[in-house]
Design an enzyme around this catalytic site. Structure first.
Site, short mmCIF file in Angstrom:
data_model
loop_
_atom_site.label_atom_id
_atom_site.label_comp_id
_atom_site.label_asym_id
_atom_site.label_seq_id
_atom_site.Cartn_x
_atom_site.Cartn_y
_atom_site.Cartn_z
N LYS A 88 10.16 -0.42 -18.98
CA LYS A 88 10.28 -1.14 -20.25
C LYS A 88 11.52 -0.67 -21.00
O LYS A 88 11.83 0.52 -21.00
CB LYS A 88 9.05 -0.88 -21.12
CG LYS A 88 7.80 -1.58 -20.65
CD LYS A 88 6.68 -1.43 -21.68
CE LYS A 88 5.39 -2.08 -21.19
NZ LYS A 88 4.28 -1.89 -22.12
N ARG A 127 -7.79 -5.32 -24.72
CA ARG A 127 -7.82 -6.51 -25.56
C ARG A 127 -8.49 -7.68 -24.87
O ARG A 127 -9.17 -8.48 -25.49
CB ARG A 127 -6.38 -6.92 -25.94
CG ARG A 127 -5.78 -6.05 -27.01
CD ARG A 127 -4.29 -6.24 -27.11
NE ARG A 127 -3.65 -5.76 -25.90
CZ ARG A 127 -2.33 -5.68 -25.72
NH1 ARG A 127 -1.53 -6.09 -26.67
NH2 ARG A 127 -1.85 -5.20 -24.61
N HIS A 132 -3.44 -0.17 -32.08
CA HIS A 132 -3.41 1.21 -31.58
C HIS A 132 -4.11 2.16 -32.56
O HIS A 132 -4.86 3.05 -32.16
CB HIS A 132 -1.95 1.69 -31.40
CG HIS A 132 -1.17 0.95 -30.36
ND1 HIS A 132 0.09 0.45 -30.60
CD2 HIS A 132 -1.46 0.62 -29.07
CE1 HIS A 132 0.54 -0.14 -29.50
NE2 HIS A 132 -0.37 -0.06 -28.56
N SER A 165 2.65 -5.08 -28.98
CA SER A 165 3.96 -4.49 -29.31
C SER A 165 5.09 -5.41 -28.85
O SER A 165 6.11 -5.53 -29.53
CB SER A 165 4.10 -3.12 -28.66
OG SER A 165 3.13 -2.24 -29.16
P1 ADP Z 1 1.86 0.91 -22.26
O1 ADP Z 1 3.33 0.73 -22.19
O2 ADP Z 1 1.38 2.19 -21.65
O3 ADP Z 1 1.05 -0.28 -21.82
P2 ADP Z 1 1.26 0.21 -25.02
O4 ADP Z 1 1.88 0.89 -26.18
O5 ADP Z 1 1.63 -1.21 -24.79
O6 ADP Z 1 1.59 1.15 -23.81
O7 ADP Z 1 -0.32 0.29 -25.12
C1 ADP Z 1 -1.00 1.52 -25.13
C2 ADP Z 1 -2.51 1.26 -25.02
O8 ADP Z 1 -2.94 0.55 -26.17
C3 ADP Z 1 -2.91 0.39 -23.84
O9 ADP Z 1 -4.18 0.83 -23.38
C4 ADP Z 1 -3.03 -0.99 -24.42
O10 ADP Z 1 -3.93 -1.80 -23.70
C5 ADP Z 1 -3.59 -0.64 -25.80
N1 ADP Z 1 -3.31 -1.65 -26.81
C6 ADP Z 1 -2.18 -2.34 -27.02
N2 ADP Z 1 -2.29 -3.19 -28.07
C7 ADP Z 1 -3.56 -3.03 -28.52
C8 ADP Z 1 -4.33 -3.65 -29.56
N3 ADP Z 1 -3.82 -4.61 -30.34
N4 ADP Z 1 -5.60 -3.22 -29.74
C9 ADP Z 1 -6.12 -2.27 -28.93
N5 ADP Z 1 -5.48 -1.67 -27.92
C10 ADP Z 1 -4.22 -2.04 -27.72
#
Ligand code: ADP
Length: 153
Positions: A41, A90, A17, A128
């Site tokens: 979630k 990803r 992130h 996450s």
């Molecule tokens: P959500 O619950 O909205 O999916 P996340 O916190 O899981 O929220 O992810 C937020 C954004 O960050 C999403 O666009 C997700 O694809 C992206 N994301 C998650 N992990 C990574 C990573 N390791 N590298 C780049 N982007 C990521």
């Protein structure tokens, strides 16, 4: 001034992130990290913990701010005057999911477009949900979190 919103659950906010935010800050004048409550979630870190942890990472980055939000992302974008949503990709699984959300968001508001950044391979396996599993089982998740993050575990 171009303003973008980077919405997510960030439970927890990872190095992946962080990389998206730092690259996004080179594209937009202002980047707002919107920490949401995703209704489907279950959260591991409280919203307050997530906000504090993310704020500690970008304390010295004036272009980046952190806000809590609930409800529709496009409504939040309108509230803060953002015309872009930033998301990270990803792999093809992310693409399939993200594409549908981006199309729906554009149906909801044609004035708001989604911009995707393809993840650096070094971070493409960080998720996450896996970090939550590690943390629940008392593993150390710190290597996957931004350096200098004020983590509350
Ligand atoms: P959500 O619950 O909205 O999916 P996340 O916190 O899981 O929220 O992810 C937020 C954004 O960050 C999403 O666009 C997700 O694809 C992206 N994301 C998650 N992990 C990574 C990573 N390791 N590298 C780049 N982007 C990521």
């Amino acid at each position: 001034m171009s303003i973008a919103v980077f919405p997510g659950s960030f439970d927890p906010f990872t190095k992946g992130h962080e990389a998206v935010v730092r690259r996004g800050a080179l594209i937009f004048d202002q980047l707002i990290i919107a920490v949401g409550t995703n209704t489907s979630k279950q959260h591991y870190f409280s919203q307050e913990q997530r906000l504090k942890m993310i704020e500690s990472v970008f304390a010295d980055e004036p272009k980046v701010s952190v806000r809590a939000f609930s409800g529709l992302t496009v409504d939040f974008c309108r509230e803060v005057g953002a015309h872009h949503i930033l998301r990270g990709l990803r792999d093809e699984k992310d693409f399939g999911y993200e594409k549908n959300i981006a199309v729906m968001n554009r149906d909801l508001d044609k004035g708001i477009d989604t911009v995707f950044l393809v993840t650096d391979p070094a971070y493409s396996s960080i998720s996450s949900s896996i970090l939550r599993e590690i943390a629940k089982n008392k593993g150390d998740i710190r290597p996957f979190l931004p350096n200098g993050m004020d983590i509350e575990v």
